[in-house]
Scaffold this motif. Structure first.
Motif, mmCIF file in Angstrom:
data_model
loop_
_atom_site.group_PDB
_atom_site.id
_atom_site.type_symbol
_atom_site.label_atom_id
_atom_site.label_comp_id
_atom_site.label_asym_id
_atom_site.label_seq_id
_atom_site.Cartn_x
_atom_site.Cartn_y
_atom_site.Cartn_z
ATOM 1 N N SER A 48 -21.338 17.061 2.612
ATOM 2 C CA SER A 48 -20.805 16.701 1.300
ATOM 3 C C SER A 48 -19.443 17.356 1.108
ATOM 4 O O SER A 48 -19.018 18.199 1.894
ATOM 5 C CB SER A 48 -21.766 17.147 0.199
ATOM 6 N N LYS A 49 -18.789 16.985 0.029
ATOM 7 C CA LYS A 49 -17.481 17.556 -0.258
ATOM 8 C C LYS A 49 -17.629 19.036 -0.625
ATOM 9 O O LYS A 49 -18.623 19.436 -1.225
ATOM 10 C CB LYS A 49 -16.813 16.789 -1.389
ATOM 11 N N PRO A 50 -16.648 19.855 -0.266
ATOM 12 C CA PRO A 50 -16.704 21.284 -0.612
ATOM 13 C C PRO A 50 -16.935 21.530 -2.101
ATOM 14 O O PRO A 50 -17.624 22.474 -2.485
ATOM 15 C CB PRO A 50 -15.333 21.807 -0.167
ATOM 16 N N LYS A 51 -16.389 20.643 -2.958
ATOM 17 C CA LYS A 51 -16.531 20.796 -4.405
ATOM 18 C C LYS A 51 -17.993 20.711 -4.829
ATOM 19 O O LYS A 51 -18.446 21.440 -5.718
ATOM 20 C CB LYS A 51 -15.711 19.718 -5.107
ATOM 21 N N PHE A 52 -18.763 19.824 -4.170
ATOM 22 C CA PHE A 52 -20.183 19.663 -4.482
ATOM 23 C C PHE A 52 -20.942 20.940 -4.133
ATOM 24 O O PHE A 52 -21.771 21.431 -4.916
ATOM 25 C CB PHE A 52 -20.742 18.471 -3.700
ATOM 26 N N TYR A 53 -20.673 21.489 -2.957
ATOM 27 C CA TYR A 53 -21.324 22.718 -2.508
ATOM 28 C C TYR A 53 -20.991 23.885 -3.446
ATOM 29 O O TYR A 53 -21.882 24.642 -3.854
ATOM 30 C CB TYR A 53 -20.879 23.031 -1.079
ATOM 31 N N GLU A 54 -19.725 24.010 -3.801
ATOM 32 C CA GLU A 54 -19.303 25.114 -4.660
ATOM 33 C C GLU A 54 -19.898 24.978 -6.064
ATOM 34 O O GLU A 54 -20.238 25.986 -6.699
ATOM 35 C CB GLU A 54 -17.774 25.171 -4.733
ATOM 36 N N LYS B 226 -24.141 26.424 5.488
ATOM 37 C CA LYS B 226 -23.940 25.147 6.155
ATOM 38 C C LYS B 226 -24.195 25.296 7.650
ATOM 39 O O LYS B 226 -23.896 26.344 8.240
ATOM 40 C CB LYS B 226 -22.519 24.640 5.915
ATOM 41 N N GLY C 71 -19.261 13.062 -7.655
ATOM 42 C CA GLY C 71 -19.309 11.931 -6.739
ATOM 43 C C GLY C 71 -20.358 10.892 -7.064
ATOM 44 O O GLY C 71 -20.414 9.845 -6.416
#
Length: 402
Positions: free
Chosen positions: A20-26, A50, A140
């Protein structure tokens, strides 16, 4: 989702098979650090590192098997044990989303798959909380058609927010009560194939409520929309009026007109809780019209000649009925906890129709009778609910029996 063991305890692990996008993880990490906004949320507790392909997962509590999928209620595989349990579920859903929105979050993907409900108690668990983000920030996902707000479907807004959540919440409440989608009537039944173009038309560009006051072209169809046809007239007028308002053309297309969770609670759901009573003839739960001195049971047509006493505390009015709970916001206006029980209504074993309120608090209540005499009601004791009596709850809050 997998069942896993971590630190000698079992959890549910939700694993993402694609990076997923880094923004989702953060955002997930940030939500874990801040903690759950309400106890109903199966909130992310721990996040994994990850792997070499950028995949990861998070841990949450396991769901108690006594909680059933909301979709099973819609398919009639599960049923609420009482109408009260259904109303309690609606209250708990609204309380949870009020707390979520008060924290500055929006859910962004509200649909029938997010809820597990205990059919006996009405307790609720809310899952799939990974898309929750600060209101106006998108991770997203826009949502699920049939639940998305019109402005999201038509892309007039590029990102879900608190207001689009509130549209989805109104859809959930309507489904909960009437087991029918509020926008799915004759128009949908005549649609040969639900293409993307038709989805945009029926749910985005031109949504029409099935009981819209101006437009008659999307009414429920006999033999298809059986549940809502049967249930709609059984609910109080103020419930129906609120749905007519919230699914009106103006409100659906002007997000700022949608009511808040607090308004759902105070104008509709708590009133439903207060007015539910059991018919003395058939025992079924019905909504009491407390403005009337007598009324007819909508189930068995029994004529109830004398209504139950009413506990009036502030703006709240509670119909006295055996085993009905009285909550903290009734007995203590300074502590507005909606699910903390502080009293229970009991019926005299000797005299049918004679009710009292048992003190379940640690406070001493003061009863003032119609003749002006007073006496204390200690914890565990019962105050008679006779018309004209007044109860001081020991914290500045009072009630009058009507």
């Amino acid at each position: 989702v997998y069942k896993v063991c971590y630190g000698e305890k079992e959890y549910a692990l939700k694993w993402y098979h694609k990076p997923s996008k880094p923004k989702f993880y953060e955002n997930l990490k940030c939500n874990i650090e801040k903690g759950s906004p309400a106890s109903c949320f199966l909130w992310p507790l721990f996040i994994t590192e990850k792997d070499e392909k950028g995949r990861f997962g998070y841990l949450m509590e396991l769901r108690d098997p006594s909680y059933k999928e909301f979709s099973d209620f819609l398919l009639a595989k599960e049923h609420f044990s009482t109408v009260s349990a259904m109303v309690e579920a609606a209250i708990k859903i609204c309380v949870s989303f009020r707390q979520l929105h008060n924290k500055g979050y929006s859910y962004q993907d509200l649909n029938d798959g997010n809820f597990f409900i205990n059919p006996i108690t009405g307790d609720v668990l809310i899952c799939d909380n990974d898309n929750i983000a600060p209101s106006g920030e998108n991770m997203g996902v826009l949502g699920k058609c049939r639940y998305m707000a019109p402005e999201i479907i038509t892309r007039k807004k590029s990102c879900p927010d608190t207001q689009s959540d509130r549209f989805s919440l109104a859809v959930i409440l309507f489904l909960l009560f009437f087991n029918n989608h509020p926008l799915e009537g004759e128009r949908i039944s005549r649609c040969p194939c639900m293409t993307e173009k038709n989805e945009r038309l029926f749910y985005g560009d031109d949504p029409v409520f099935i009981y819209d006051l101006q437009k008659q072209n999307n009414r429920p169809v006999e033999g298809i929309h059986v549940n809502v046809i049967q249930l709609w007239p059984l609910f109080p007028k103020y419930v129906r009026d609120m749905f007519i308002d919230q699914f009106s053309e103006k409100v659906m297309h002007e997000p700022g007109r949608r009511i808040t969770e607090k308004e759902w609670l105070e104008k509709v759901l708590l009133r439903m809780r207060h007015e539910l009573v059991k018919c003395p003839a058939c025992g079924n739960e019905i909504f009491l019209d407390i403005e009337q001195n007598n009324f007819v049971c909508s189930d068995c047509q029994y004529k109830i000649q004398q209504r139950m006493p009413i506990i009036q505390s502030g703006s709240y009015r509670v119909a006295a009925d055996r085993d009905k709970k009285v909550y903290q916001y009734i007995t203590n206006s300074y502590k507005q906890l909606l699910n903390t029980c502080t009293g229970i209504i009991v019926e005299s074993k000797k005299t049918s129709g004679l009710f009292g309120l048992r003190n379940l608090t640690q406070e001493t209540w003061i009863l003032t009778m119609k003749n002006g005499k007073t006496r204390p009601i200690e914890p565990g004791e019962t105050v008679p609910l006779l018309i004209g009596n007044e109860i001081a709850f020991g914290n500045g809050s009072k009630a009058t029996i009507l």
